[in-house]
Design an enzyme around this catalytic site. Structure first.
Site, short mmCIF file in Angstrom:
data_model
loop_
_atom_site.label_atom_id
_atom_site.label_comp_id
_atom_site.label_asym_id
_atom_site.label_seq_id
_atom_site.Cartn_x
_atom_site.Cartn_y
_atom_site.Cartn_z
N GLU A 116 0.57 3.95 1.85
CA GLU A 116 0.91 4.39 3.20
C GLU A 116 2.07 3.58 3.76
OE1 GLU A 116 -3.61 4.71 2.64
OE2 GLU A 116 -2.02 3.33 2.09
N CYS B 116 -6.51 1.44 4.27
CA CYS B 116 -7.08 0.14 4.62
C CYS B 116 -6.84 -0.14 6.11
CB CYS B 116 -6.46 -0.96 3.75
SG CYS B 116 -4.74 -1.36 4.15
N CYS C 255 0.83 -1.20 0.00
CA CYS C 255 0.00 0.00 0.00
C CYS C 255 0.87 1.26 0.00
CB CYS C 255 -0.89 0.02 1.23
SG CYS C 255 -2.13 -1.29 1.28
#
Length: 130
Positions: free
Chosen positions: A52, A83, A50
């Site tokens: 992040e 998420c 991801c």
């Protein structure tokens, strides 16, 4: 450079050939330095990374372990939130009051805190022996 500018720039580099859903993230460390990351997919789901998580990895690789602000951007109809796994990752390095700005390429934004995104986050207090 602003967090939004950094997240938007790295968004362009996302590797998303399968979902076609690019995400960019930028975090401001306690030092004020901005670190960014983008999602990197893999044909073998769920082996991707991801945005992040990429930004956090860049921050930690640079020797920093505290973040004070987060910006996440995607080309979506509404602001996209991190998420669940990334919410926990962000909570590892940021306090509950840290703002998380979620934006769209079209300019819509929503702001929440880490505590809003992950109430009751698992932390070291849960590991203390009584």
């Amino acid at each position: 450079m602003s967090l939004k500018t950094a997240a938007t720039a790295v968004f362009q580099n996302a590797y998303a050939p399968y979902s076609k859903f690019k995400v960019g993230a930028a975090i401001r460390a306690a030092s004020g330095v901005i670190y960014s990351g983008c999602n990197v997919e893999n044909v073998s789901y769920p082996e991707g990374t991801c945005a992040e998580a990429g930004a956090i990895a860049a921050m930690v690789a640079a020797g920093e372990t505290a973040l004070t602000e987060v910006y996440v951007i995607a080309d979506s109809p509404m602001p996209v939130s991190p998420c669940g796994g990334c919410r926990q990752k962000l909570a590892e390095f940021g306090k509950g009051h840290v703002p998380v700005i979620m934006g769209t390429i079209a300019g819509e934004e929503q702001v929440m805190t880490l505590a809003d995104l992950l109430p009751g986050a698992f932390n070291t207090d849960h590991m203390k022996k009584s």
